[in-house]
Scaffold this motif. Structure first.
Motif, PDB file in Angstrom:
ATOM      1  N   THR A 282       1.052  -1.204  -0.228  1.00  0.00           N
ATOM      2  CA  THR A 282      -0.311   0.233   0.148  1.00  0.00           C
ATOM      3  C   THR A 282       1.319   1.232  -0.051  1.00  0.00           C
ATOM      4  OG1 THR A 282      -1.569  -1.033   1.012  1.00  0.00           O
ATOM      5  CG2 THR A 282      -1.919   0.936   1.802  1.00  0.00           C
ATOM      6  N   PRO A 283       0.569   2.425  -0.594  1.00  0.00           N
ATOM      7  CA  PRO A 283       1.597   3.393  -0.755  1.00  0.00           C
ATOM      8  C   PRO A 283       1.371   4.237   0.994  1.00  0.00           C
ATOM      9  CG  PRO A 283      -0.596   3.750  -2.676  1.00  0.00           C
ATOM     10  CD  PRO A 283      -0.772   2.112  -1.982  1.00  0.00           C
ATOM     11  N   VAL A 284       2.492   4.900   1.248  1.00  0.00           N
ATOM     12  CA  VAL A 284       3.064   5.184   2.454  1.00  0.00           C
ATOM     13  C   VAL A 284       2.200   6.404   2.097  1.00  0.00           C
ATOM     14  CG1 VAL A 284       5.222   3.985   2.309  1.00  0.00           C
ATOM     15  CG2 VAL A 284       5.434   6.158   1.621  1.00  0.00           C
ATOM     16  N   GLN A 285       2.342   7.090   1.344  1.00  0.00           N
ATOM     17  CA  GLN A 285       1.454   8.588   1.752  1.00  0.00           C
ATOM     18  C   GLN A 285       0.425   8.963  -0.465  1.00  0.00           C
ATOM     19  OE1 GLN A 285       0.951  10.984   3.414  1.00  0.00           O
ATOM     20  NE2 GLN A 285       1.454   9.982   5.053  1.00  0.00           N
ATOM     21  N   PRO A 286      -0.652   9.683  -0.111  1.00  0.00           N
ATOM     22  CA  PRO A 286      -1.443   9.949  -1.102  1.00  0.00           C
ATOM     23  C   PRO A 286       0.034  10.292  -2.573  1.00  0.00           C
ATOM     24  CG  PRO A 286      -2.580  10.590   0.585  1.00  0.00           C
ATOM     25  CD  PRO A 286      -1.475  10.480   1.037  1.00  0.00           C
ATOM     26  N   SER A 287       1.021  10.860  -1.356  1.00  0.00           N
ATOM     27  CA  SER A 287       1.996  11.464  -3.003  1.00  0.00           C
ATOM     28  C   SER A 287       2.335  10.728  -3.083  1.00  0.00           C
ATOM     29  CB  SER A 287       2.767  12.565  -2.015  1.00  0.00           C
ATOM     30  OG  SER A 287       4.263  12.505  -1.032  1.00  0.00           O
ATOM     31  N   ARG A 288       2.838   9.095  -2.650  1.00  0.00           N
ATOM     32  CA  ARG A 288       3.639   8.500  -3.501  1.00  0.00           C
ATOM     33  C   ARG A 288       2.031   6.917  -4.029  1.00  0.00           C
ATOM     34  NH1 ARG A 288       9.179   8.349  -0.367  1.00  0.00           N
ATOM     35  NH2 ARG A 288       9.283  10.505  -0.698  1.00  0.00           N
ATOM     36  N   ALA A 289       0.560   7.465  -4.070  1.00  0.00           N
ATOM     37  CA  ALA A 289       0.372   6.654  -4.437  1.00  0.00           C
ATOM     38  C   ALA A 289       0.055   6.528  -5.818  1.00  0.00           C
ATOM     39  CB  ALA A 289      -1.685   7.206  -4.045  1.00  0.00           C
ATOM     40  N   LYS A 290       0.615   7.397  -6.646  1.00  0.00           N
ATOM     41  CA  LYS A 290      -0.017   7.159  -8.232  1.00  0.00           C
ATOM     42  C   LYS A 290      -1.155   7.457  -8.651  1.00  0.00           C
ATOM     43  CE  LYS A 290       4.717   4.297  -9.265  1.00  0.00           C
ATOM     44  NZ  LYS A 290       5.152   4.802  -7.956  1.00  0.00           N
ATOM     45  N   ASN A 291      -2.191   8.668  -7.688  1.00  0.00           N
ATOM     46  CA  ASN A 291      -3.209   8.327  -8.451  1.00  0.00           C
ATOM     47  C   ASN A 291      -4.581   6.847  -8.249  1.00  0.00           C
ATOM     48  OD1 ASN A 291      -2.397  10.822  -9.222  1.00  0.00           O
ATOM     49  ND2 ASN A 291      -1.943  10.485 -11.823  1.00  0.00           N
ATOM     50  N   ALA A 292      -3.937   5.854  -7.232  1.00  0.00           N
ATOM     51  CA  ALA A 292      -3.883   5.242  -7.377  1.00  0.00           C
ATOM     52  C   ALA A 292      -5.804   5.766  -6.855  1.00  0.00           C
ATOM     53  CB  ALA A 292      -4.117   4.400  -6.252  1.00  0.00           C
ATOM     54  N   ALA A 293      -6.786   4.994  -7.809  1.00  0.00           N
ATOM     55  CA  ALA A 293      -8.176   5.350  -7.208  1.00  0.00           C
ATOM     56  C   ALA A 293      -8.407   4.673  -6.460  1.00  0.00           C
ATOM     57  CB  ALA A 293      -9.009   5.099  -8.929  1.00  0.00           C
ATOM     58  N   GLY A 294      -9.888   4.961  -5.625  1.00  0.00           N
ATOM     59  CA  GLY A 294     -10.663   4.814  -4.556  1.00  0.00           C
ATOM     60  C   GLY A 294     -11.958   5.529  -4.054  1.00  0.00           C
ATOM     61  N   ALA A 295     -12.194   5.792  -3.091  1.00  0.00           N
ATOM     62  CA  ALA A 295     -13.745   6.431  -2.817  1.00  0.00           C
ATOM     63  C   ALA A 295     -13.899   5.975  -1.429  1.00  0.00           C
ATOM     64  CB  ALA A 295     -14.840   5.530  -3.368  1.00  0.00           C
ATOM     65  N   VAL A 296     -15.084   7.184  -0.709  1.00  0.00           N
ATOM     66  CA  VAL A 296     -15.067   7.240  -0.071  1.00  0.00           C
ATOM     67  C   VAL A 296     -16.887   6.920   0.049  1.00  0.00           C
ATOM     68  CG1 VAL A 296     -15.733   8.691   2.507  1.00  0.00           C
ATOM     69  CG2 VAL A 296     -13.063   9.092   1.329  1.00  0.00           C
ATOM     70  N   GLU A 297     -17.119   5.962   0.870  1.00  0.00           N
ATOM     71  CA  GLU A 297     -18.805   5.437   0.950  1.00  0.00           C
ATOM     72  C   GLU A 297     -19.331   6.479   1.889  1.00  0.00           C
ATOM     73  OE1 GLU A 297     -19.619   2.016   0.407  1.00  0.00           O
ATOM     74  OE2 GLU A 297     -21.738   1.460   0.791  1.00  0.00           O
ATOM     75  N   LEU A 298     -20.195   7.443   2.095  1.00  0.00           N
ATOM     76  CA  LEU A 298     -20.467   8.356   3.425  1.00  0.00           C
ATOM     77  C   LEU A 298     -21.925   7.454   3.714  1.00  0.00           C
ATOM     78  CD1 LEU A 298     -19.509  10.740   4.529  1.00  0.00           C
ATOM     79  CD2 LEU A 298     -21.975  11.967   3.595  1.00  0.00           C
TER      80      LEU A 298
END
Lengths: 158, 158
Positions: free
Chosen positions: A21-37
């Protein structure tokens, strides 16, 4: 003094274990995801679509017990826990600045996700330059961090 | 699902009520304050003095119950709660980026405090450009916010 919170939603992510898992968003290479509220909170999303980035505060539910000295993913020697972003903390709250791609009812599409699938979300805040950004930051040990990795391993996992 | 946290310390600040407290560190005109960490956590402060700014996550203990539409201090019309930084939230966690002036045992001197005296601290993180800062933020309603105030009033206080 006990403080009690309840999740307002959950992270949807391609990552199901810490390893890789990326250690930070800045290293996540734009990995897509979502928040389900949770649907009961949808009214609170009004006006949020005007913001390009949001701050997610999450309960890092898969973390092991904390230690006050830890070797961060990005270094080779132990550092004081509060000088790191290690997920195992006395109160394991993760802070991620992610790109907000779009909102569809209770579904927030995000980019730059560094969180495990199923992570409980505690709060969503708009990211605001004047409030959250500073110029000329000094960043101690991280400035010359010795380990060049973009992904986590299982060292903080329970 | 209940999530239980315990404070790791407390904020020391010149502000004792919401009225007149800065709405954000950036509007706090360098107000001086401190975090008094519980002594048992002092070892976790190693290496933190290399960082110029820290992120405080606090439990906003004086806030009234939340509403999903609120009129922010900086605007004149109601906005979705999650598009604001209003302190009354389902989980009232405040996020403040403050300047770290110095550390003396369990006492962290800080500048830019926008928190009430006695606010419980949940977490301390180093502020890191690569992790927390973004260029070209879009900031929705806040870009043209209609109210030019630097200080809070009692609208979110219980």
């Amino acid at each position: 003094m006990k403080i009690e919170y309840e999740p307002i939603g959950v992270v949807r992510s391609p990552f199901v274990e810490s390893e890789g898992t990326p250690v930070q968003p800045s290293r996540a290479k734009n990995a897509a995801g979502a928040v389900e509220l949770l649907p009961e909170f949808v009214e609170g999303l009004s006006d949020l679509d005007g913001f390009s980035h949001i701050i997610l505060l999450c309960h890092m539910h898969k973390t092991a017990a904390y230690r006050l000295k830890v070797t961060p993913y990005l270094d080779t020697q132990p550092r004081g826990l509060f000088a790191t972003r290690a997920p195992s903390r006395p109160n394991p709250i993760g802070l991620s600045v992610v790109e907000l791609v779009g909102i569809e009812e209770n579904w927030l599409s995000i980019r730059g996700v560094d969180l495990l699938d199923g992570t409980p979300v505690l709060d969503i805040k708009p990211c605001v330059g004047e409030f959250d950004q500073r110029t000329e930051l000094r960043t101690g040990w991280l400035k010359n961090a010795r380990k060049k990795t973009d992904v986590a391993d299982d060292r903080f996992e329970k």
